[in-house]
Design an enzyme around this catalytic site. Sequence first.
Site, PDB file in Angstrom:
ATOM      1  N   SER A 109       0.973  -1.109   0.010  1.00 19.58           N
ATOM      2  CA  SER A 109       0.009  -0.044   0.016  1.00 19.58           C
ATOM      3  C   SER A 109       0.993   1.389   0.066  1.00 19.58           C
ATOM      4  CB  SER A 109      -0.939  -0.084   1.277  1.00 19.58           C
ATOM      5  OG  SER A 109      -2.107   0.888   0.980  1.00 19.58           O
ATOM      6  N   ASP A 249      -9.335  -5.547  -4.929  1.00 20.03           N
ATOM      7  CA  ASP A 249      -8.361  -4.718  -4.270  1.00 20.03           C
ATOM      8  C   ASP A 249      -9.058  -3.334  -4.419  1.00 20.03           C
ATOM      9  OD1 ASP A 249      -5.995  -3.160  -3.089  1.00 20.03           O
ATOM     10  OD2 ASP A 249      -4.877  -4.700  -3.933  1.00 20.03           O
ATOM     11  N   HIS A 276      -7.250  -6.003  -0.681  1.00 24.31           N
ATOM     12  CA  HIS A 276      -5.940  -5.142  -0.391  1.00 24.31           C
ATOM     13  C   HIS A 276      -5.037  -5.721   0.277  1.00 24.31           C
ATOM     14  CE1 HIS A 276      -4.050  -1.404  -0.626  1.00 24.31           C
ATOM     15  NE2 HIS A 276      -3.971  -0.888   0.768  1.00 24.31           N
TER      16      HIS A 276
END
Length: 301
Positions: A109, A249, A276
């Site tokens: 991320s 995601d 995610h």
Amino acid sequence: MSVETRTVPFREHETWVRIADPDEPRGGLLPLIVLHGGPGMAHNYVRNIAELADETGRRVVHYDQIGCGNSTHLPDAPADFWTPELFVEEFHAVRSALGIEHYHLLGQSWGGMLGAEIAVLRPPGLASLSICNSPASMELWMAAAAELRAQLPPETQAALDRHEEAGTVTDPEYLAATEEFYVRHVCRVVPTPKDFVETVEQMEAEPTVYHTMNGPNEFYVLGTLREWSIIDRLGAIAVPTLVVAGEFDEATPATWAPFVENIPGARSHVFPDASHCSHLEKPEEFRAVIADFLAANDPTA
């Protein structure tokens, strides 16, 4: 594997580091340094990536970025203190303190965004870059969030809109609506893994970094990263790069496509039925994909 924790100096502060060493190390394998997300979400939720130590025979290093987790917290720091450049500097402070000259880098991320910021500067010891569940710009991230948000039940969308307009983003109704987005696009494991819960709890207890750079949640971005983009600099990355994401995601294909399109030789992998936190939803599969990529780019390969 054996685990050691310590702190290293960063400016006048301290960065907390976790080092996992395999019980049976294999010669010639470079260490992997893992960058967590947020910004400000601490290492806990990506801790299971350390299993690669025993699975591959290499050292795996995690650390809590400044302002969160077990590192020095700075709740009174001004907003302009929290920049990507700060975290690039901290990364090299950690690497240098540990005596690591040659290494693989993995970021999840925000960590993948940070990894790209490090890689475009072409540090001499970087052997490979894994960008996991990350956008190449926050404009693309926010556009993707808007598209996913539009797929939520109408009453959930209405609750989000109502409380954002009123500025009541801590209201229980708003938080419940936020959770509906999270269980679809952030972590689909039920119940939520303990490591993820720990990360959220520490962020909520002291949210300076997350709220300053991002905002109140994953899809309502108000912070200093709102205008961030690395797309026009990606051509400078000169190491093998793997881009991974989940089928559901919040980092949709449109957000990470610029990495694949602009980094020479970059390739991608999408984990089916994951979102995610692909590393928590498909841990063995995730680590196997990463392990193969690292092995292909070790000096002994």
